[in-house]
Design an enzyme around this catalytic site. Structure first.
Site, PDB file in Angstrom:
ATOM      1  N   SER A   1       0.830  -1.212   0.000  1.00  0.00           N
ATOM      2  CA  SER A   1       0.000   0.000   0.000  1.00  0.00           C
ATOM      3  C   SER A   1       0.866   1.264   0.000  1.00  0.00           C
ATOM      4  O   SER A   1       0.493   2.275  -0.615  1.00  0.00           O
ATOM      5  CB  SER A   1      -0.977   0.006   1.173  1.00  0.00           C
ATOM      6  OG  SER A   1      -0.316   0.180   2.406  1.00  0.00           O
TER       7      SER A   1
ATOM      8  N   ARG B   1      23.105 -13.539   2.377  1.00  0.00           N
ATOM      9  CA  ARG B   1      22.458 -12.255   2.116  1.00  0.00           C
ATOM     10  C   ARG B   1      23.198 -11.466   1.039  1.00  0.00           C
ATOM     11  O   ARG B   1      22.591 -10.758   0.240  1.00  0.00           O
ATOM     12  CB  ARG B   1      22.378 -11.431   3.407  1.00  0.00           C
ATOM     13  CG  ARG B   1      21.434 -12.064   4.430  1.00  0.00           C
ATOM     14  CD  ARG B   1      21.105 -11.088   5.531  1.00  0.00           C
ATOM     15  NE  ARG B   1      22.257 -10.759   6.330  1.00  0.00           N
ATOM     16  CZ  ARG B   1      22.398  -9.652   7.056  1.00  0.00           C
ATOM     17  NH1 ARG B   1      21.430  -8.754   7.074  1.00  0.00           N
ATOM     18  NH2 ARG B   1      23.472  -9.431   7.770  1.00  0.00           N
TER      19      ARG B   1
ATOM     20  N   ARG C   1      13.366  -7.845   4.664  1.00  0.00           N
ATOM     21  CA  ARG C   1      14.717  -8.397   4.714  1.00  0.00           C
ATOM     22  C   ARG C   1      15.634  -7.365   5.339  1.00  0.00           C
ATOM     23  O   ARG C   1      15.556  -6.177   4.989  1.00  0.00           O
ATOM     24  CB  ARG C   1      15.244  -8.696   3.305  1.00  0.00           C
ATOM     25  CG  ARG C   1      14.444  -9.707   2.541  1.00  0.00           C
ATOM     26  CD  ARG C   1      14.612 -11.114   3.052  1.00  0.00           C
ATOM     27  NE  ARG C   1      15.977 -11.615   2.901  1.00  0.00           N
ATOM     28  CZ  ARG C   1      16.362 -12.835   3.219  1.00  0.00           C
ATOM     29  NH1 ARG C   1      15.487 -13.674   3.748  1.00  0.00           N
ATOM     30  NH2 ARG C   1      17.604 -13.234   3.048  1.00  0.00           N
TER      31      ARG C   1
ATOM     32  N   LEU D   1      19.055  -5.655   5.448  1.00  0.00           N
ATOM     33  CA  LEU D   1      20.104  -5.501   4.430  1.00  0.00           C
ATOM     34  C   LEU D   1      21.478  -5.487   5.088  1.00  0.00           C
ATOM     35  O   LEU D   1      21.630  -5.035   6.229  1.00  0.00           O
ATOM     36  CB  LEU D   1      19.867  -4.213   3.644  1.00  0.00           C
ATOM     37  CG  LEU D   1      18.543  -4.236   2.858  1.00  0.00           C
ATOM     38  CD1 LEU D   1      18.137  -2.836   2.424  1.00  0.00           C
ATOM     39  CD2 LEU D   1      18.658  -5.170   1.650  1.00  0.00           C
TER      40      LEU D   1
ATOM     41  N   HIS E   1       8.820   3.262   8.586  1.00  0.00           N
ATOM     42  CA  HIS E   1       8.645   2.382   9.737  1.00  0.00           C
ATOM     43  C   HIS E   1       7.420   2.846  10.530  1.00  0.00           C
ATOM     44  O   HIS E   1       7.261   4.046  10.777  1.00  0.00           O
ATOM     45  CB  HIS E   1       9.898   2.444  10.624  1.00  0.00           C
ATOM     46  CG  HIS E   1       9.789   1.542  11.813  1.00  0.00           C
ATOM     47  ND1 HIS E   1       9.862   0.171  11.708  1.00  0.00           N
ATOM     48  CD2 HIS E   1       9.576   1.812  13.120  1.00  0.00           C
ATOM     49  CE1 HIS E   1       9.700  -0.355  12.910  1.00  0.00           C
ATOM     50  NE2 HIS E   1       9.525   0.613  13.777  1.00  0.00           N
TER      51      HIS E   1
ATOM     52  N   VAL F   1      18.821  -2.209  12.640  1.00  0.00           N
ATOM     53  CA  VAL F   1      17.385  -2.321  12.361  1.00  0.00           C
ATOM     54  C   VAL F   1      16.686  -0.987  12.601  1.00  0.00           C
ATOM     55  O   VAL F   1      16.759  -0.419  13.691  1.00  0.00           O
ATOM     56  CB  VAL F   1      16.758  -3.430  13.240  1.00  0.00           C
ATOM     57  CG1 VAL F   1      15.259  -3.495  13.038  1.00  0.00           C
ATOM     58  CG2 VAL F   1      17.387  -4.777  12.884  1.00  0.00           C
ATOM     59  N   ASP F   2      16.033  -0.483  11.554  1.00  0.00           N
ATOM     60  CA  ASP F   2      15.232   0.744  11.636  1.00  0.00           C
ATOM     61  C   ASP F   2      16.044   1.903  12.200  1.00  0.00           C
ATOM     62  O   ASP F   2      15.571   2.667  13.056  1.00  0.00           O
ATOM     63  CB  ASP F   2      13.954   0.499  12.452  1.00  0.00           C
ATOM     64  CG  ASP F   2      13.102  -0.592  11.818  1.00  0.00           C
ATOM     65  OD1 ASP F   2      12.995  -0.599  10.587  1.00  0.00           O
ATOM     66  OD2 ASP F   2      12.573  -1.445  12.544  1.00  0.00           O
TER      67      ASP F   2
HETATM   68  C1  GRF Z   1       3.978  -0.566   6.679  1.00  0.00           C
HETATM   69  O1  GRF Z   1       3.337  -0.413   7.906  1.00  0.00           O
HETATM   70  C2  GRF Z   1       5.379  -0.033   6.738  1.00  0.00           C
HETATM   71  O2  GRF Z   1       5.516   1.042   7.606  1.00  0.00           O
HETATM   72  C3  GRF Z   1       6.147  -1.209   7.262  1.00  0.00           C
HETATM   73  O3  GRF Z   1       5.562  -2.333   6.665  1.00  0.00           O
HETATM   74  C4  GRF Z   1       4.208  -2.031   6.340  1.00  0.00           C
HETATM   75  C5  GRF Z   1       4.060  -2.311   4.884  1.00  0.00           C
HETATM   76  O4  GRF Z   1       2.737  -2.123   4.443  1.00  0.00           O
HETATM   77  N1  GRF Z   1       7.556  -1.077   6.987  1.00  0.00           N
HETATM   78  P1  GRF Z   1       2.446  -1.986   2.897  1.00  0.00           P
HETATM   79  O5  GRF Z   1       3.004  -3.263   2.241  1.00  0.00           O
HETATM   80  O6  GRF Z   1       3.115  -0.762   2.395  1.00  0.00           O
HETATM   81  O7  GRF Z   1       0.948  -1.927   2.782  1.00  0.00           O
END
Ligand code: GRF
Length: 237
Positions: free
Chosen positions: A16, A69, A95, A97, A113, A148-149
């Site tokens: 989405s 990886r 994944r 990276l 995120h 991560v993030d």
């Molecule tokens: C979203 O909530 C995004 O923030 C996270 O994974 C989800 C992916 O949703 N990293 P979509 O596939 O973009 O609908």
């Protein structure tokens, strides 16, 4: 007109956010075009959406690479280079990276995120926000660094957590903001409005001036439960 930056959107599922980026890039004035949608899973619903919009897609299944990886990323990068990609936007790409990949794409690789980082990195962010009792939650777009993030923050959107929220209702409220924030943040990067200094990114774009406060501090007509003693004022009346 300046050349639009060529973006690859990397997905693993629903897509989405990818769809929101495609929507933004449909405007010729947007500074980026989506040149490739790449998935590491063949069953990612977002792939079909991208194909239907006429966007080039690639499938690089991660599973056959097992723990290698670096080999997986070489296959991904062959697609990125083959499509002349300048910027990479992770959109639900499940994944982690390698440091080498993050370094090669430093400041050209962004992620969204679903939390107000640095709170709640990792998974299950909405459940963890509810369990922690925060009253504001949201999403973050950041440049990707190894870890991560992690990485310099380009933008954040906050939403209130409501008393009767479930994980699903909170996720939906955050997701609506993700779809607004991600196209904006990718646009800033593609337009060259981002300056990075160490761990901090500065954006040459207007800043918000108001505050989102939850619960609202505005006086409500009846803020106390029935029968509660009224607090004494400073004058003792
Ligand atoms: C979203 O909530 C995004 O923030 C996270 O994974 C989800 C992916 O949703 N990293 P979509 O596939 O973009 O609908």
């Amino acid at each position: 007109m300046n050349q639009r930056r060529r973006v690859a959107v990397l997905i693993s599922g629903r897509g989405s956010n990818m769809a929101a980026l495609l929507e933004a890039a449909a405007d010729p004035a947007y500074p980026a075009e989506v040149s490739l949608v790449l998935s590491n899973r063949g069953d990612a619903a977002g792939l079909e959406h991208a194909r239907a919009r006429g966007v080039p897609t690639a499938l690089v299944e991660s599973r056959p690479f097992g723990r290698d990886r670096a080999a997986f990323e070489r296959a991904v990068e062959a697609e990125l280079h083959g499509h002349g990609v300048d910027l990479v936007a992770l959109a639900g790409f499940m994944r982690v990276l390698t440091e080498a990949f993050c370094t090669r794409w430093q400041d050209r690789l962004i992620n969204i995120h679903p939390s107000l980082l640095p709170s709640f990195p990792g998974v299950d962010t909405h459940a963890r926000a509810l369990a922690a009792g925060v009253t504001l939650h949201g999403c973050t777009v950041h440049l990707v660094r190894p870890g991560v993030d992690d990485g310099p923050i380009l933008g954040q959107a906050a939403v209130p957590v409501l008393p009767d929220d479930t994980e699903a209702s909170l996720a939906a409220r955050v997701l609506a903001e993700e779809h607004r924030l991600y196209p904006a943040a990718l646009g800033w990067l593609a337009a060259g409005l981002v300056r990075v200094s160490g761990k901090v990114a500065r954006i040459a774009a207007p800043c918000a001036t108001g505050a989102l406060v939850n619960p609202s501090p505005n006086p409500s007509p009846n803020p106390l439960p029935m029968g509660a003693a009224l607090p004494r004022t400073a004058a003792g009346s």
